[in-house]
Design a protein around this motif. Sequence first.
Motif, PDB file in Angstrom:
ATOM      1  N   VAL A 125       7.263   6.809   5.016  1.00  0.00           N
ATOM      2  CA  VAL A 125       8.037   7.128   3.693  1.00  0.00           C
ATOM      3  C   VAL A 125       9.457   7.417   3.986  1.00  0.00           C
ATOM      4  CG1 VAL A 125       8.163   8.913   2.033  1.00  0.00           C
ATOM      5  CG2 VAL A 125       6.088   7.862   2.360  1.00  0.00           C
ATOM      6  N   GLN A 126       9.629   8.230   4.944  1.00  0.00           N
ATOM      7  CA  GLN A 126      11.043   8.810   5.353  1.00  0.00           C
ATOM      8  C   GLN A 126      12.038   7.512   5.922  1.00  0.00           C
ATOM      9  OE1 GLN A 126      12.639  11.799   4.965  1.00  0.00           O
ATOM     10  NE2 GLN A 126      11.088  12.373   3.967  1.00  0.00           N
ATOM     11  N   ARG A 127      11.365   6.783   6.713  1.00  0.00           N
ATOM     12  CA  ARG A 127      11.754   5.759   7.385  1.00  0.00           C
ATOM     13  C   ARG A 127      12.602   4.680   6.441  1.00  0.00           C
ATOM     14  NH1 ARG A 127      11.191   0.608   9.978  1.00  0.00           N
ATOM     15  NH2 ARG A 127       8.955   0.505   9.338  1.00  0.00           N
ATOM     16  N   ARG A 128      11.517   4.500   5.294  1.00  0.00           N
ATOM     17  CA  ARG A 128      11.757   3.397   4.308  1.00  0.00           C
ATOM     18  C   ARG A 128      12.647   3.844   2.935  1.00  0.00           C
ATOM     19  NH1 ARG A 128       8.501  -1.022   5.532  1.00  0.00           N
ATOM     20  NH2 ARG A 128       7.168  -0.868   7.270  1.00  0.00           N
ATOM     21  N   GLY A 129      13.074   5.160   3.117  1.00  0.00           N
ATOM     22  CA  GLY A 129      13.883   5.558   2.116  1.00  0.00           C
ATOM     23  C   GLY A 129      12.937   6.054   0.745  1.00  0.00           C
ATOM     24  N   TYR A 130      11.802   6.434   0.807  1.00  0.00           N
ATOM     25  CA  TYR A 130      11.166   6.934  -0.358  1.00  0.00           C
ATOM     26  C   TYR A 130      11.006   8.546  -0.292  1.00  0.00           C
ATOM     27  CZ  TYR A 130       9.708   2.081  -1.010  1.00  0.00           C
ATOM     28  OH  TYR A 130       9.746   0.613  -1.288  1.00  0.00           O
ATOM     29  N   SER A 131      10.399   9.096  -1.247  1.00  0.00           N
ATOM     30  CA  SER A 131      10.040  10.562  -1.163  1.00  0.00           C
ATOM     31  C   SER A 131       8.389  10.690  -1.659  1.00  0.00           C
ATOM     32  CB  SER A 131      10.791  11.362  -2.221  1.00  0.00           C
ATOM     33  OG  SER A 131      10.871  10.683  -3.574  1.00  0.00           O
ATOM     34  N   LEU A 132       7.893  11.507  -1.128  1.00  0.00           N
ATOM     35  CA  LEU A 132       6.427  11.747  -0.996  1.00  0.00           C
ATOM     36  C   LEU A 132       6.116  13.066  -1.799  1.00  0.00           C
ATOM     37  CD1 LEU A 132       3.843  10.607   0.159  1.00  0.00           C
ATOM     38  CD2 LEU A 132       3.761  12.276   2.042  1.00  0.00           C
ATOM     39  N   ILE A 133       5.207  12.923  -2.717  1.00  0.00           N
ATOM     40  CA  ILE A 133       4.432  14.051  -3.340  1.00  0.00           C
ATOM     41  C   ILE A 133       3.033  14.085  -3.177  1.00  0.00           C
ATOM     42  CG2 ILE A 133       4.211  12.914  -5.654  1.00  0.00           C
ATOM     43  CD1 ILE A 133       4.585  15.559  -6.847  1.00  0.00           C
ATOM     44  N   LEU A 134       2.328  15.095  -2.533  1.00  0.00           N
ATOM     45  CA  LEU A 134       1.019  15.465  -2.077  1.00  0.00           C
ATOM     46  C   LEU A 134       0.138  15.725  -3.315  1.00  0.00           C
ATOM     47  CD1 LEU A 134      -1.149  15.064   0.096  1.00  0.00           C
ATOM     48  CD2 LEU A 134      -0.439  17.407   0.858  1.00  0.00           C
ATOM     49  N   CYS A 135      -0.953  15.123  -3.645  1.00  0.00           N
ATOM     50  CA  CYS A 135      -1.794  15.589  -4.649  1.00  0.00           C
ATOM     51  C   CYS A 135      -3.321  15.805  -4.196  1.00  0.00           C
ATOM     52  CB  CYS A 135      -1.904  14.262  -5.544  1.00  0.00           C
ATOM     53  SG  CYS A 135      -0.232  13.847  -6.389  1.00  0.00           S
ATOM     54  N   ASN A 136      -3.462  16.879  -4.175  1.00  0.00           N
ATOM     55  CA  ASN A 136      -4.947  17.529  -3.515  1.00  0.00           C
ATOM     56  C   ASN A 136      -5.793  17.399  -4.744  1.00  0.00           C
ATOM     57  OD1 ASN A 136      -6.800  18.336  -1.640  1.00  0.00           O
ATOM     58  ND2 ASN A 136      -6.264  20.324  -2.264  1.00  0.00           N
ATOM     59  N   SER A 137      -6.765  16.365  -4.594  1.00  0.00           N
ATOM     60  CA  SER A 137      -7.509  16.176  -6.169  1.00  0.00           C
ATOM     61  C   SER A 137      -8.810  17.422  -6.019  1.00  0.00           C
ATOM     62  CB  SER A 137      -8.103  14.863  -6.157  1.00  0.00           C
ATOM     63  OG  SER A 137      -8.960  14.736  -4.882  1.00  0.00           O
ATOM     64  N   ALA A 138      -9.087  17.616  -4.710  1.00  0.00           N
ATOM     65  CA  ALA A 138     -10.304  18.672  -4.788  1.00  0.00           C
ATOM     66  C   ALA A 138     -11.686  18.263  -5.257  1.00  0.00           C
ATOM     67  CB  ALA A 138      -9.949  20.102  -5.341  1.00  0.00           C
ATOM     68  N   ASP A 139     -11.680  16.798  -5.556  1.00  0.00           N
ATOM     69  CA  ASP A 139     -12.880  16.067  -6.139  1.00  0.00           C
ATOM     70  C   ASP A 139     -13.020  16.604  -7.631  1.00  0.00           C
ATOM     71  OD1 ASP A 139     -14.011  13.765  -5.139  1.00  0.00           O
ATOM     72  OD2 ASP A 139     -15.452  15.083  -4.353  1.00  0.00           O
ATOM     73  N   ASP A 140     -11.910  16.977  -8.189  1.00  0.00           N
ATOM     74  CA  ASP A 140     -11.902  17.366  -9.762  1.00  0.00           C
ATOM     75  C   ASP A 140     -11.342  16.394 -10.532  1.00  0.00           C
ATOM     76  OD1 ASP A 140     -10.725  18.999 -11.899  1.00  0.00           O
ATOM     77  OD2 ASP A 140     -11.422  20.439 -11.026  1.00  0.00           O
ATOM     78  N   SER A 141     -12.436  16.040 -11.422  1.00  0.00           N
ATOM     79  CA  SER A 141     -11.892  14.886 -12.492  1.00  0.00           C
ATOM     80  C   SER A 141     -10.545  15.370 -13.209  1.00  0.00           C
ATOM     81  CB  SER A 141     -12.913  14.662 -13.390  1.00  0.00           C
ATOM     82  OG  SER A 141     -12.572  13.441 -14.296  1.00  0.00           O
ATOM     83  N   GLU A 142     -10.750  16.417 -13.642  1.00  0.00           N
ATOM     84  CA  GLU A 142      -9.430  16.900 -14.430  1.00  0.00           C
ATOM     85  C   GLU A 142      -8.046  17.022 -13.728  1.00  0.00           C
ATOM     86  OE1 GLU A 142      -9.914  20.317 -16.774  1.00  0.00           O
ATOM     87  OE2 GLU A 142     -11.942  19.690 -17.883  1.00  0.00           O
ATOM     88  N   ARG A 143      -8.103  17.564 -12.528  1.00  0.00           N
ATOM     89  CA  ARG A 143      -6.975  17.495 -11.726  1.00  0.00           C
ATOM     90  C   ARG A 143      -6.543  16.122 -11.291  1.00  0.00           C
ATOM     91  NH1 ARG A 143      -6.780  21.262  -6.093  1.00  0.00           N
ATOM     92  NH2 ARG A 143      -7.178  22.788  -7.670  1.00  0.00           N
ATOM     93  N   GLU A 144      -7.469  15.312 -11.042  1.00  0.00           N
ATOM     94  CA  GLU A 144      -7.190  13.836 -10.761  1.00  0.00           C
ATOM     95  C   GLU A 144      -6.537  13.062 -11.985  1.00  0.00           C
ATOM     96  OE1 GLU A 144     -11.046  13.198  -7.925  1.00  0.00           O
ATOM     97  OE2 GLU A 144     -11.042  12.539  -9.994  1.00  0.00           O
TER      98      GLU A 144
END
Length: 334
Positions: free
Chosen positions: A93-112
């Motif tokens: 991501v860094q090498r290719r000029g993007y930014s990353l956001i991490l989404c921890n779903s916890a296997d929760d449908s509403e959170r997903e």
Amino acid sequence: MGKAKQNAEATISDVALHAGVSTATVSRVIAGVGYVAVKTREQVNKSITALSYQPSSIAQSLRRQSSTMIGLILTDIQNPFYPEMVRGIEDEVQRRGYSLILCNSADDSERENSYLDFLASHRAAGIIVCADGVLKRHRKKLLAQRAKIILVNVQKEDSDLPTVSSQDFEGGEIAAKHLVACGYPKIIYIGNGSEKEFGSLRLDGVKKGAGKVKFEIVFSDDTLQAGARIADEIAKKFNPPYGIVAHNDLIAIGAMHHFVEKKIKVPQQVGIVGYDDIALSAYVTPGLTTINQNQYDLGTEAMAMLDDLIKGVKVKKKRMIPSELVLRSSTTKI
């Protein structure tokens, strides 16, 4: 040049006033599109510096209908399988000029669901999905995303979405064949909840690798504690010797701990093969024989493939990363 406020956060209008140009000209300079005279471009850039102007990335995304944001959806960030894979993704991501956001779903449908809405509203350029539940519960929503989608190491592939996977079938087969070659007369596979409902290539590979040896399947959650609990059930139901292939190293280590506590000898009576080759596997006693999935390579390959998709490059539907048997002390010839 006009005068512009310098105490409050500068706006595009402030830059235009300071440079003596229109806001449309400032927009063209920032975006790098359209004709702007060299002297005018230099003046706008000087005004941007003088006012410490920071263009709104969200506003730019809305204008472009996309952004440099990459969303990464994981099932459980506490699972030690993920850090190496995330590091591989982040390095690319860094090498290719993007930014990353991490989404921890916890296997929760509403959170997903909320994560998918968030990524859509912020015009994410791409989404990497390493969570089977997201695909099963929100497939239509995934396919409707403007962003490009890559699946990583999901247990069942999808015909409409490109996938980067380790050789899960081959890994399972290698693990079972190793136990058979060691001489264990029964193979027990400890699967997880998802495999109980949907099956997996890994499970299919273990079945094939077991061949004509007696084969049993039990199911567990993906934790150390669950591994210990299922080992207790196995010990009460089956008499050793037997070999165990666990869905992941956490289950395997939890099971091995229980057997050792109960004076059941590992590997002389029970041979155990884990899956993932997490760092802890080399430091438990006995050391855990396991399958290495090359998680870092999974991450770098997934992001490289996603970058190609974003840029309109045609990609293969499936890329495979080799799985390898790592021999330690939890298995032996009997």
